[in-house]
Scaffold this motif. Sequence first.
Motif, PDB file in Angstrom:
ATOM      1  N   SER A 119     -11.450   4.501 -16.092  1.00  0.00           N
ATOM      2  CA  SER A 119     -11.024   4.170 -14.756  1.00  0.00           C
ATOM      3  C   SER A 119      -9.709   4.308 -14.310  1.00  0.00           C
ATOM      4  O   SER A 119      -9.032   4.612 -15.137  1.00  0.00           O
ATOM      5  CB  SER A 119     -11.416   2.678 -14.504  1.00  0.00           C
ATOM      6  OG  SER A 119     -10.843   1.879 -15.305  1.00  0.00           O
ATOM      7  N   GLY A 120      -9.269   4.134 -13.152  1.00  0.00           N
ATOM      8  CA  GLY A 120      -7.945   4.213 -12.772  1.00  0.00           C
ATOM      9  C   GLY A 120      -7.413   5.415 -12.017  1.00  0.00           C
ATOM     10  O   GLY A 120      -6.336   5.828 -11.570  1.00  0.00           O
ATOM     11  N   GLY A 121      -8.368   6.543 -12.184  1.00  0.00           N
ATOM     12  CA  GLY A 121      -7.836   7.633 -11.234  1.00  0.00           C
ATOM     13  C   GLY A 121      -7.898   7.701 -10.027  1.00  0.00           C
ATOM     14  O   GLY A 121      -7.982   6.574  -9.118  1.00  0.00           O
ATOM     15  N   GLY A 122      -7.130   8.746  -9.239  1.00  0.00           N
ATOM     16  CA  GLY A 122      -7.328   8.567  -7.832  1.00  0.00           C
ATOM     17  C   GLY A 122      -6.197   9.647  -7.121  1.00  0.00           C
ATOM     18  O   GLY A 122      -5.896  10.582  -8.048  1.00  0.00           O
ATOM     19  N   LEU A 123      -5.680   9.598  -6.160  1.00  0.00           N
ATOM     20  CA  LEU A 123      -4.900  10.536  -5.433  1.00  0.00           C
ATOM     21  C   LEU A 123      -3.354   9.971  -5.427  1.00  0.00           C
ATOM     22  O   LEU A 123      -3.174   8.809  -4.768  1.00  0.00           O
ATOM     23  CB  LEU A 123      -5.188  10.928  -4.007  1.00  0.00           C
ATOM     24  CG  LEU A 123      -4.447  11.720  -3.010  1.00  0.00           C
ATOM     25  CD1 LEU A 123      -4.121  13.035  -3.652  1.00  0.00           C
ATOM     26  CD2 LEU A 123      -4.839  11.890  -1.736  1.00  0.00           C
ATOM     27  N   VAL A 124      -2.438  10.673  -5.643  1.00  0.00           N
ATOM     28  CA  VAL A 124      -1.103  10.296  -5.769  1.00  0.00           C
ATOM     29  C   VAL A 124      -0.102  11.330  -5.419  1.00  0.00           C
ATOM     30  O   VAL A 124      -0.493  12.595  -5.574  1.00  0.00           O
ATOM     31  CB  VAL A 124      -0.738   9.543  -7.081  1.00  0.00           C
ATOM     32  CG1 VAL A 124      -0.759  10.780  -8.156  1.00  0.00           C
ATOM     33  CG2 VAL A 124       0.880   8.781  -7.092  1.00  0.00           C
ATOM     34  N   GLN A 125       1.030  11.002  -4.712  1.00  0.00           N
ATOM     35  CA  GLN A 125       1.892  11.950  -4.456  1.00  0.00           C
ATOM     36  C   GLN A 125       2.788  12.499  -5.597  1.00  0.00           C
ATOM     37  O   GLN A 125       3.046  11.589  -6.628  1.00  0.00           O
ATOM     38  CB  GLN A 125       2.724  11.506  -3.349  1.00  0.00           C
ATOM     39  CG  GLN A 125       2.193  11.412  -1.862  1.00  0.00           C
ATOM     40  CD  GLN A 125       3.170  11.259  -0.868  1.00  0.00           C
ATOM     41  OE1 GLN A 125       4.215  10.486  -1.037  1.00  0.00           O
ATOM     42  NE2 GLN A 125       3.065  11.486   0.418  1.00  0.00           N
ATOM     43  N   ALA A 126       3.210  13.598  -5.627  1.00  0.00           N
ATOM     44  CA  ALA A 126       4.107  14.134  -6.607  1.00  0.00           C
ATOM     45  C   ALA A 126       5.231  13.256  -6.951  1.00  0.00           C
ATOM     46  O   ALA A 126       5.730  12.485  -6.020  1.00  0.00           O
ATOM     47  CB  ALA A 126       4.754  15.257  -6.550  1.00  0.00           C
ATOM     48  N   GLY A 127       5.685  12.760  -8.148  1.00  0.00           N
ATOM     49  CA  GLY A 127       6.550  11.790  -8.507  1.00  0.00           C
ATOM     50  C   GLY A 127       5.956  10.394  -8.828  1.00  0.00           C
ATOM     51  O   GLY A 127       6.650   9.496  -9.231  1.00  0.00           O
ATOM     52  N   GLY A 128       4.883  10.135  -8.220  1.00  0.00           N
ATOM     53  CA  GLY A 128       4.071   9.000  -8.344  1.00  0.00           C
ATOM     54  C   GLY A 128       3.692   8.396  -9.660  1.00  0.00           C
ATOM     55  O   GLY A 128       3.913   9.593 -10.750  1.00  0.00           O
ATOM     56  N   SER A 129       3.092   7.288  -9.907  1.00  0.00           N
ATOM     57  CA  SER A 129       2.659   6.827 -11.126  1.00  0.00           C
ATOM     58  C   SER A 129       1.130   6.401 -11.144  1.00  0.00           C
ATOM     59  O   SER A 129       0.800   6.024 -10.047  1.00  0.00           O
ATOM     60  CB  SER A 129       3.104   5.794 -11.618  1.00  0.00           C
ATOM     61  OG  SER A 129       4.924   6.123 -11.872  1.00  0.00           O
ATOM     62  N   LEU A 130       0.464   6.550 -12.100  1.00  0.00           N
ATOM     63  CA  LEU A 130      -0.801   6.156 -12.243  1.00  0.00           C
ATOM     64  C   LEU A 130      -1.044   5.653 -13.609  1.00  0.00           C
ATOM     65  O   LEU A 130      -0.539   6.067 -14.606  1.00  0.00           O
ATOM     66  CB  LEU A 130      -2.152   7.193 -12.033  1.00  0.00           C
ATOM     67  CG  LEU A 130      -2.446   7.372 -10.413  1.00  0.00           C
ATOM     68  CD1 LEU A 130      -3.460   8.677 -10.378  1.00  0.00           C
ATOM     69  CD2 LEU A 130      -2.991   6.474  -9.939  1.00  0.00           C
ATOM     70  N   ARG A 131      -1.916   4.556 -13.745  1.00  0.00           N
ATOM     71  CA  ARG A 131      -2.328   3.924 -15.123  1.00  0.00           C
ATOM     72  C   ARG A 131      -3.989   4.122 -15.344  1.00  0.00           C
ATOM     73  O   ARG A 131      -4.680   3.574 -14.319  1.00  0.00           O
ATOM     74  CB  ARG A 131      -1.904   2.678 -15.277  1.00  0.00           C
ATOM     75  CG  ARG A 131      -2.175   2.091 -16.832  1.00  0.00           C
ATOM     76  CD  ARG A 131      -1.901   0.521 -16.890  1.00  0.00           C
ATOM     77  NE  ARG A 131      -1.841   0.134 -18.124  1.00  0.00           N
ATOM     78  CZ  ARG A 131      -2.129  -1.315 -18.521  1.00  0.00           C
ATOM     79  NH1 ARG A 131      -2.540  -2.035 -17.479  1.00  0.00           N
ATOM     80  NH2 ARG A 131      -1.871  -1.669 -19.640  1.00  0.00           N
ATOM     81  N   LEU A 132      -4.212   5.009 -16.395  1.00  0.00           N
ATOM     82  CA  LEU A 132      -5.647   5.251 -16.533  1.00  0.00           C
ATOM     83  C   LEU A 132      -5.942   4.078 -17.619  1.00  0.00           C
ATOM     84  O   LEU A 132      -5.252   3.890 -18.494  1.00  0.00           O
ATOM     85  CB  LEU A 132      -6.006   6.479 -17.155  1.00  0.00           C
ATOM     86  CG  LEU A 132      -5.684   7.911 -16.130  1.00  0.00           C
ATOM     87  CD1 LEU A 132      -5.894   9.027 -17.013  1.00  0.00           C
ATOM     88  CD2 LEU A 132      -6.000   7.531 -14.812  1.00  0.00           C
ATOM     89  N   SER A 133      -7.284   3.591 -17.501  1.00  0.00           N
ATOM     90  CA  SER A 133      -7.711   2.789 -18.689  1.00  0.00           C
ATOM     91  C   SER A 133      -9.229   3.407 -19.041  1.00  0.00           C
ATOM     92  O   SER A 133      -9.770   4.161 -18.469  1.00  0.00           O
ATOM     93  CB  SER A 133      -8.072   1.458 -17.864  1.00  0.00           C
ATOM     94  OG  SER A 133      -7.015   0.757 -17.675  1.00  0.00           O
ATOM     95  N   CYS A 134      -9.448   3.017 -20.356  1.00  0.00           N
ATOM     96  CA  CYS A 134     -10.670   3.411 -20.965  1.00  0.00           C
ATOM     97  C   CYS A 134     -11.339   2.151 -21.692  1.00  0.00           C
ATOM     98  O   CYS A 134     -10.698   1.583 -22.803  1.00  0.00           O
ATOM     99  CB  CYS A 134     -10.546   4.545 -21.994  1.00  0.00           C
ATOM    100  SG  CYS A 134     -11.759   5.091 -22.979  1.00  0.00           S
TER     101      CYS A 134
END
Length: 124
Positions: A7-22
């Motif tokens: 989980s945790g995927g999505g759309l983000v702008q360049a330079g941004g951050s995301l945190r994926l979880s499993c």
Amino acid sequence: QVQLVESGGGLVQAGGSLRLSCAASGRTFRTYAMGWFRQAPGKEREFVAAISTSGGSTSLADSVKGRFAISRDNAATQLYLQMNSLKPEDTAVYYCAADAYLALLRGGTMVHNWGQGTQVTVSS
């Protein structure tokens, strides 16, 4: 066997951050090394990161070193991938995997437990 759900995927702008979880099911989570792989459209699945059973050893692909970090919480049976300074070339489906540490580093058919994947899209 272990069941894995990302989980945790999505759309983000360049330079941004995301945190994926499993999220992993079962009491065997702590006996598996864990890893993240990704597959971009038209490309083969590639290794991103791996972490040992205790979390004491980690390995990152050169393309993500300094930007991504892998971690795990054995008590919560969770694996994480913190992704910072994202680039459009990071766009891919990201997969969680569980196996022996060396198997994860080798990837491909050496890995026997996979999640269903979560889409990460980085816009420019």
